[in-house]
Motif scaffolding. Structure first.
Motif, PDB file in Angstrom:
ATOM      1  N   LEU A  16      30.814  35.514  46.535  1.00 49.51           N
ATOM      2  CA  LEU A  16      30.228  35.952  47.806  1.00 49.51           C
ATOM      3  C   LEU A  16      30.583  34.990  48.931  1.00 49.51           C
ATOM      4  N   ARG A  17      30.596  33.713  48.630  1.00 52.12           N
ATOM      5  CA  ARG A  17      30.970  32.732  49.660  1.00 52.12           C
ATOM      6  C   ARG A  17      32.407  32.938  50.118  1.00 52.12           C
ATOM      7  N   GLU A  18      33.300  33.286  49.195  1.00 52.65           N
ATOM      8  CA  GLU A  18      34.698  33.518  49.546  1.00 52.65           C
ATOM      9  C   GLU A  18      34.863  34.821  50.312  1.00 52.65           C
ATOM     10  N   THR A  19      34.058  35.823  49.968  1.00 55.95           N
ATOM     11  CA  THR A  19      34.139  37.121  50.647  1.00 55.95           C
ATOM     12  C   THR A  19      33.563  37.064  52.047  1.00 55.95           C
ATOM     13  N   LEU A  20      32.391  36.455  52.160  1.00 55.71           N
ATOM     14  CA  LEU A  20      31.682  36.433  53.441  1.00 55.71           C
ATOM     15  C   LEU A  20      32.100  35.266  54.337  1.00 55.71           C
ATOM     16  N   GLY A  21      32.644  34.213  53.721  1.00 56.97           N
ATOM     17  CA  GLY A  21      32.946  32.999  54.467  1.00 56.97           C
ATOM     18  C   GLY A  21      31.723  32.118  54.646  1.00 56.97           C
ATOM     19  N   ARG A  22      30.642  32.437  53.931  1.00 50.92           N
ATOM     20  CA  ARG A  22      29.387  31.683  54.013  1.00 50.92           C
ATOM     21  C   ARG A  22      28.534  32.064  52.808  1.00 50.92           C
ATOM     22  N   SER A  23      27.453  31.342  52.634  1.00 51.43           N
ATOM     23  CA  SER A  23      26.501  31.679  51.583  1.00 51.43           C
ATOM     24  C   SER A  23      25.603  32.822  52.066  1.00 51.43           C
ATOM     25  N   PRO A  24      25.184  33.751  51.179  1.00 53.77           N
ATOM     26  CA  PRO A  24      24.356  34.900  51.588  1.00 53.77           C
ATOM     27  C   PRO A  24      22.892  34.511  51.733  1.00 53.77           C
ATOM     28  N   ASP A  25      22.603  33.522  52.571  1.00 53.61           N
ATOM     29  CA  ASP A  25      21.252  32.959  52.657  1.00 53.61           C
ATOM     30  C   ASP A  25      20.221  33.962  53.170  1.00 53.61           C
ATOM     31  N   ARG A  26      20.583  34.800  54.153  1.00 51.02           N
ATOM     32  CA  ARG A  26      19.629  35.751  54.736  1.00 51.02           C
ATOM     33  C   ARG A  26      19.243  36.820  53.723  1.00 51.02           C
ATOM     34  N   ALA A  27      20.261  37.351  53.030  1.00 53.21           N
ATOM     35  CA  ALA A  27      19.984  38.380  52.021  1.00 53.21           C
ATOM     36  C   ALA A  27      19.154  37.794  50.881  1.00 53.21           C
ATOM     37  N   ASP A  28      19.482  36.565  50.482  1.00 56.26           N
ATOM     38  CA  ASP A  28      18.711  35.920  49.423  1.00 56.26           C
ATOM     39  C   ASP A  28      17.246  35.780  49.828  1.00 56.26           C
ATOM     40  N   GLY A  36      28.298  43.617  28.126  1.00 57.96           N
ATOM     41  CA  GLY A  36      27.901  44.353  26.938  1.00 57.96           C
ATOM     42  C   GLY A  36      28.742  45.596  26.746  1.00 57.96           C
ATOM     43  N   HIS A  37      28.445  46.340  25.707  1.00 56.62           N
ATOM     44  CA  HIS A  37      29.259  47.498  25.341  1.00 56.62           C
ATOM     45  C   HIS A  37      28.682  48.821  25.830  1.00 56.62           C
ATOM     46  N   ASP A  38      27.431  48.819  26.264  1.00 55.32           N
ATOM     47  CA  ASP A  38      26.821  50.086  26.665  1.00 55.32           C
ATOM     48  C   ASP A  38      27.097  50.447  28.112  1.00 55.32           C
ATOM     49  N   GLY A  39      27.646  49.511  28.890  1.00 52.67           N
ATOM     50  CA  GLY A  39      27.982  49.797  30.279  1.00 52.67           C
ATOM     51  C   GLY A  39      26.773  49.982  31.164  1.00 52.67           C
ATOM     52  N   ALA A  40      25.608  49.477  30.756  1.00 51.36           N
ATOM     53  CA  ALA A  40      24.390  49.654  31.535  1.00 51.36           C
ATOM     54  C   ALA A  40      23.919  48.338  32.161  1.00 51.36           C
ATOM     55  N   LYS A  41      23.952  47.258  31.409  1.00 53.45           N
ATOM     56  CA  LYS A  41      23.465  45.968  31.897  1.00 53.45           C
ATOM     57  C   LYS A  41      24.519  45.310  32.795  1.00 53.45           C
ATOM     58  N   TYR A  42      24.068  44.711  33.878  1.00 55.38           N
ATOM     59  CA  TYR A  42      25.038  44.087  34.780  1.00 55.38           C
ATOM     60  C   TYR A  42      24.531  42.786  35.389  1.00 55.38           C
ATOM     61  N   TYR A  43      25.486  41.917  35.686  1.00 55.68           N
ATOM     62  CA  TYR A  43      25.296  40.766  36.554  1.00 55.68           C
ATOM     63  C   TYR A  43      25.674  41.220  37.962  1.00 55.68           C
ATOM     64  N   ILE A  44      25.649  40.320  38.923  1.00 63.47           N
ATOM     65  CA  ILE A  44      26.196  40.636  40.247  1.00 63.47           C
ATOM     66  C   ILE A  44      27.168  39.528  40.648  1.00 63.47           C
ATOM     67  N   THR A  45      27.943  39.784  41.671  1.00 69.37           N
ATOM     68  CA  THR A  45      28.931  38.832  42.166  1.00 69.37           C
ATOM     69  C   THR A  45      28.289  37.463  42.373  1.00 69.37           C
ATOM     70  N   PRO A  46      28.858  36.403  41.790  1.00 68.78           N
ATOM     71  CA  PRO A  46      28.266  35.065  41.954  1.00 68.78           C
ATOM     72  C   PRO A  46      28.359  34.561  43.389  1.00 68.78           C
ATOM     73  N   LYS A  47      27.426  33.694  43.753  1.00 70.57           N
ATOM     74  CA  LYS A  47      27.412  33.145  45.117  1.00 70.57           C
ATOM     75  C   LYS A  47      28.617  32.250  45.355  1.00 70.57           C
ATOM     76  N   GLY A  48      28.941  31.402  44.376  1.00 67.30           N
ATOM     77  CA  GLY A  48      30.056  30.465  44.517  1.00 67.30           C
ATOM     78  C   GLY A  48      30.624  30.121  43.165  1.00 67.30           C
ATOM     79  N   ARG A  49      31.650  29.300  43.160  1.00 61.72           N
ATOM     80  CA  ARG A  49      32.296  28.914  41.903  1.00 61.72           C
ATOM     81  C   ARG A  49      31.358  28.059  41.032  1.00 61.72           C
ATOM     82  N   ARG A  50      30.545  27.278  41.685  1.00 64.37           N
ATOM     83  CA  ARG A  50      29.598  26.455  40.926  1.00 64.37           C
ATOM     84  C   ARG A  50      28.565  27.371  40.266  1.00 64.37           C
ATOM     85  N   GLY A  51      28.495  27.312  38.970  1.00 61.63           N
ATOM     86  CA  GLY A  51      27.545  28.135  38.235  1.00 61.63           C
ATOM     87  C   GLY A  51      28.077  29.496  37.831  1.00 61.63           C
ATOM     88  N   ALA A  52      29.273  29.875  38.322  1.00 60.08           N
ATOM     89  CA  ALA A  52      29.851  31.169  37.958  1.00 60.08           C
ATOM     90  C   ALA A  52      30.470  31.087  36.574  1.00 60.08           C
TER      91      ALA A  52
END
Length: 565
Positions: free
Chosen positions: A533-545, A508-524
């Motif tokens: 996140l999978r590429e950064t961590l080398g795994r899925s963020p299952d514990r944090a989720d 958006g244009h107001d700079g307030a609303k945000y998404y977060i880093t996607p888990k993987g390419r599927r659905g991004a």
């Protein structure tokens, strides 16, 4: 007679001048030949004989002209002189290659012209022997195959079609978000690539160019593009700082000694002593400026803008900061011995006390597909924190469901009574395989649909997943709304890494609303260019989720109680 003498004198002067120019031309051509092999010093000393450069600036120049190095990434403290080295490099590169195409970009076209090309303009005017080409307000033009131009970061056209054996891209302020999608395009064209920035980011193409281990050490690495030179500049490596040059005639933090006279912090320095501290390199940051940054109470300012280091955290982008996890882990660890006594030794009093300190009132479940190697994770927690993270890996969902019921029962909770909630991710297609049978057994199951609209704050969160992590961050923020209520988190390094990994992606244009880093390419989003996140961590963020699902289940349960009341 006098006329003849004058003619002879003029003839001798012209002869000497022509001879000097011929010798100079020979020296310059020899320097150009050396520069093409990476030995750039002779060329620089001929063109700018009075210039004084630091060792790290020579490193930039020598690395950029080294035939074996394709990319040079430079991060450093504020005002160290990265741009000056880049300006000299562009002028030299344009001269030594008669088919050089140099493209300069920055966070905006206006700033690219004013700041980056301003450096090129400055050093071009100071060259002793200028190459062919006309200096314009926003570039240098000799002919179609020999030019320096600016690329507008708003459009991709300037990053295409630069076909030449000697194409150089210079990305100034290279951590700018609007340059992210230009990196790949530029790298398909560039024979040489130069990127400069303050290291104020934890992610992105600029950060990814540096190694994950010892990212703040100057080194040459080998990546998909060949050799990349990664240069880190600390304020201590700048001549003006090292020689304690001052910007103002006032003693800096820690004081300063000049000619056997010590001046405490804040005292005025007389002119006869201040003249001994004038900057050696004009425009470079000075000792007093550096000391003010180095003693800033904010570690981000000290590390990034004084020492040129990548930050440990980024308050502008990270949803959950690493420092927010320190006290929750400490709180949990404080009762860790009691936890072992309660679970391992079946100590009744310890169990009762632990249930008061860290009660289990709800669960969060991330169901994984075993064939992908991930584990299913169950977070058990309550209003004062997460008691434990449980993991399993079964061949079918029936076994996973039974494991969930048994684990909950170990805390004295019979999920089939329908009181304690369990939030399950429904988006991956595996959560419903466990959740639907649990519903049939009267378990209070809360479905999590990450891409659905936020029903909590749709002006802030672009989807449910952003809400889950954003509200978890709000609970953990030691200066936030819940600062007086203790909260515990298991001392689990994987959990910690997964919680701090997501970053805000503003929409958006107001700079307030945000998404977060996607888990993987599927659905991004197909336009997303960064690492998942999978590429950064080398795994899925299952514990944090699982943790954020648990917190959502508890919030949902609280809202239901308020509605009923």
């Amino acid at each position: 007679m006098k006329s003849t003498d004058n003619h002879q004198i003029l003839f001798c002067e012209r002869l000497q001048r022509d001879r000097a120019q011929a010798e100079q031309g020979t020296d310059l051509q020899s320097a150009i030949n050396l520069a093409r092999t990476g030995q750039i010093r002779n060329y620089v000393q001929i063109q700018w004989p009075e210039v004084q450069l630091d060792d790290w600036q020579w490193d930039i120049l020598e690395s950029l002209f080294d035939p074996t190095i394709r990319r040079v990434f430079v991060k450093g403290n504020t005002g160290c002189g990265k741009g000056a080295a880049a300006g000299i490099a562009c002028c030299a590169y344009f001269h030594i290659w008669d088919d050089a195409k140099i493209i300069i970009t920055r966070d905006s076209l206006r700033m690219a012209q004013k700041i980056a090309f301003g450096e090129v303009d400055k050093w071009w005017r100071l060259m002793k022997i200028k190459p062919p080409g006309q200096l314009l307000t926003s570039g240098i033009y000799d002919h179609k195959q020999h030019s320096i131009s600016l690329a507008n970061p708003k459009h991709i056209e300037g990053f295409r079609g630069a076909h030449s054996p000697h194409v150089l891209f210079w990305f100034d302020e290279a951590t700018a978000p609007n340059l992210e999608d230009k990196y790949k395009l530029a790298n398909t064209q560039a024979k040489k690539f130069l990127a400069l920035s303050n290291p104020s980011t934890l992610s992105g193409s600029f950060r990814d160019a540096f190694p994950s281990v010892e990212a703040d050490r100057t080194q040459t690495i080998v990546d998909q593009y060949g050799k990349t030179r990664c240069i880190t500049v600390s304020g201590w490596e700048c001549t003006n700082v090292r020689e304690k040059c001052l910007e103002q005639p006032v003693a800096p933090l820690g004081g300063i000694e000049i000619s056997d006279n010590f001046y405490p912090h804040g005292t005025s320095i007389p002119a006869e002593h201040f003249i001994q501290c004038t900057p050696r390199i004009p425009g470079q940051t000075c000792y007093d400026e550096f000391m003010s940054l180095l003693n800033d109470p904010d570690p981000l300012i000290r590390n990034v803008y004084a020492l040129g280091k990548f930050p440990d955290q980024d308050p502008e982008k990270q949803v959950i900061l690493p420092e927010w996890l320190v006290e929750p882990v400490r709180f949990w660890t404080r009762w860790n011995r009691l936890w072992h006594r309660a679970t391992d030794n079946r100590h009744v009093k310890a169990s009762k006390l632990l249930n008061q300190i860290l009660p289990v009132e709800g669960f969060g479940l991330d169901v994984a597909a075993s064939r992908f190697g991930d584990t299913s994770v169950l977070a058990a927690g309550g209003r004062y924190g997460i008691r434990a993270i449980h993991e399993c890996q079964f061949s079918d969902t029936q076994q996973t469901m039974e494991w969930v019921l048994e684990t909950a029962f170990s805390y004295g909770i019979d999920l089939k009574q329908g009181f304690a909630p369990i939030a399950i991710d429904w988006g991956g297609g595996y959560g419903n395989a466990v959740g639907d049978p649990l519903k049939k057994r009267n378990v209070h199951v809360i479905e999590i649909h990450g891409n659905s609209r936020s029903d909590f704050d749709s002006q802030k969160y672009a989807n449910k997943r952003a809400e889950l992590y954003g509200e978890a961050g709000r609970r953990l923020d030691p200066a936030g709304d819940f600062r007086m209520i203790p909260f515990g988190l298991p001392d689990n390094e994987r959990l910690r890494a997964e919680l701090i990994a997501p970053q805000k992606i503003y929409s958006g244009h107001d700079g307030a609303k945000y998404y977060i880093t996607p888990k993987g390419r599927r659905g991004a989003d197909e336009n997303y260019q960064g690492k998942t996140l999978r590429e950064t961590l080398g795994r899925s963020p299952d514990r944090a989720d699982a943790v954020v699902y648990c917190l959502y289940a508890l919030r949902d349960q609280s809202r239901r109680r308020l509605i009923v009341a």
